[in-house]
Design a protein around this motif. Structure first.
Motif, PDB file in Angstrom:
ATOM      1  N   LEU A  46       3.891   3.835  -1.399  1.00 52.31           N
ATOM      2  CA  LEU A  46       4.702   3.277  -0.319  1.00 52.31           C
ATOM      3  C   LEU A  46       3.832   2.497   0.662  1.00 52.31           C
ATOM      4  O   LEU A  46       4.169   1.374   1.049  1.00 52.31           O
ATOM      5  CB  LEU A  46       5.465   4.374   0.417  1.00 52.31           C
ATOM      6  CG  LEU A  46       6.657   4.961  -0.322  1.00 52.31           C
ATOM      7  CD1 LEU A  46       7.133   6.237   0.358  1.00 52.31           C
ATOM      8  CD2 LEU A  46       7.787   3.947  -0.413  1.00 52.31           C
ATOM      9  N   ILE A  47       2.718   3.078   1.057  1.00 56.87           N
ATOM     10  CA  ILE A  47       1.820   2.407   2.000  1.00 56.87           C
ATOM     11  C   ILE A  47       1.332   1.088   1.413  1.00 56.87           C
ATOM     12  O   ILE A  47       1.354   0.059   2.093  1.00 56.87           O
ATOM     13  CB  ILE A  47       0.648   3.333   2.384  1.00 56.87           C
ATOM     14  CG1 ILE A  47       1.167   4.519   3.196  1.00 56.87           C
ATOM     15  CG2 ILE A  47      -0.421   2.562   3.161  1.00 56.87           C
ATOM     16  CD1 ILE A  47       0.174   5.652   3.373  1.00 56.87           C
ATOM     17  N   ALA A  48       0.929   1.111   0.152  1.00 58.47           N
ATOM     18  CA  ALA A  48       0.445  -0.114  -0.496  1.00 58.47           C
ATOM     19  C   ALA A  48       1.544  -1.162  -0.626  1.00 58.47           C
ATOM     20  O   ALA A  48       1.262  -2.362  -0.613  1.00 58.47           O
ATOM     21  CB  ALA A  48      -0.130   0.220  -1.877  1.00 58.47           C
ATOM     22  N   ASP A 106      -3.306  13.852   5.914  1.00 56.31           N
ATOM     23  CA  ASP A 106      -4.073  13.848   4.670  1.00 56.31           C
ATOM     24  C   ASP A 106      -3.686  15.062   3.826  1.00 56.31           C
ATOM     25  O   ASP A 106      -3.716  16.200   4.302  1.00 56.31           O
ATOM     26  CB  ASP A 106      -5.578  13.878   4.945  1.00 56.31           C
ATOM     27  CG  ASP A 106      -6.112  12.548   5.448  1.00 56.31           C
ATOM     28  OD1 ASP A 106      -5.351  11.553   5.425  1.00 56.31           O
ATOM     29  OD2 ASP A 106      -7.282  12.506   5.877  1.00 56.31           O
ATOM     30  N   GLY A 107      -3.297  14.810   2.589  1.00 60.59           N
ATOM     31  CA  GLY A 107      -2.921  15.880   1.687  1.00 60.59           C
ATOM     32  C   GLY A 107      -1.536  16.461   1.932  1.00 60.59           C
ATOM     33  O   GLY A 107      -1.114  17.376   1.233  1.00 60.59           O
ATOM     34  N   GLU A 111       0.667  10.529  -4.438  1.00 58.85           N
ATOM     35  CA  GLU A 111       0.835   9.282  -5.190  1.00 58.85           C
ATOM     36  C   GLU A 111       1.973   8.432  -4.638  1.00 58.85           C
ATOM     37  O   GLU A 111       1.834   7.219  -4.468  1.00 58.85           O
ATOM     38  CB  GLU A 111       1.115   9.593  -6.667  1.00 58.85           C
ATOM     39  CG  GLU A 111       0.035   9.150  -7.592  1.00 58.85           C
ATOM     40  CD  GLU A 111       0.389   9.455  -9.036  1.00 58.85           C
ATOM     41  OE1 GLU A 111       1.370   8.892  -9.564  1.00 58.85           O
ATOM     42  OE2 GLU A 111      -0.347  10.263  -9.632  1.00 58.85           O
ATOM     43  N   VAL A 112       3.083   9.071  -4.353  1.00 63.52           N
ATOM     44  CA  VAL A 112       4.245   8.361  -3.808  1.00 63.52           C
ATOM     45  C   VAL A 112       3.911   7.825  -2.420  1.00 63.52           C
ATOM     46  O   VAL A 112       4.215   6.672  -2.100  1.00 63.52           O
ATOM     47  CB  VAL A 112       5.491   9.272  -3.769  1.00 63.52           C
ATOM     48  CG1 VAL A 112       6.638   8.605  -3.039  1.00 63.52           C
ATOM     49  CG2 VAL A 112       5.898   9.668  -5.180  1.00 63.52           C
TER      50      VAL A 112
END
Length: 139
Positions: free
Chosen positions: A77-79, A92-93, A72-73
């Motif tokens: 951050l990416i968004a 991933d993961g 989620e974090v």
């Protein structure tokens, strides 16, 4: 714009941290006894192939990976800033996000490193540091 020297200065000012050379890829790594906080992370051949399949490229400049609390974090951050943060299929993961060092402000980097360090240090050490710096874990 942040630099490797900024990382070094921020991380090594935190208790129980050390700088090493990462064994797998040979880049610099800053860690605690519990593991990596932030490390240089260039692309491998498979990373480049997978990105090409996705129609993406590895960004120019120095990239580092930093430990985060979870997916989620990382996604938040990416968004928040696609020019700074990104991920690759290999991550991933995995609770770490990649970032372009030349695109992040030093204060933002300091916050990320501090959060990562808090995840990778003994709770007693974290509580003492937070108390000494008058910081609440909820901040």
């Amino acid at each position: 714009m942040a630099t490797i020297e900024d990382i070094r200065s921020i991380v090594l000012a935190l208790p129980e941290t050390e700088e090493t050379v990462e064994g797998h890829r040979g880049g610099l790594q800053w860690r605690t006894k519990k593991g990596g906080v932030i490390w240089e992370r260039g692309p491998g051949k498979r990373d480049l192939e997978q990105l090409a399949e996705l129609g993406r490229e590895w960004p120019d400049g120095i990239t580092v990976a930093v430990r985060v609390e979870g997916e989620e974090v990382k996604q938040a951050l990416i968004a928040s800033d696609l020019a700074v943060y990104f991920t690759i299929p290999h991550f991933d993961g995995y609770p770490a996000v990649l970032l372009r060092l030349d695109a992040i402000e030093v204060e933002d980097l300091r916050d990320l490193i501090t959060d990562a360090w808090l995840l990778r240090v003994a709770p007693k050490v974290a509580r003492a540091w937070l108390a000494d710096h008058e910081v609440s874990k909820d901040n």
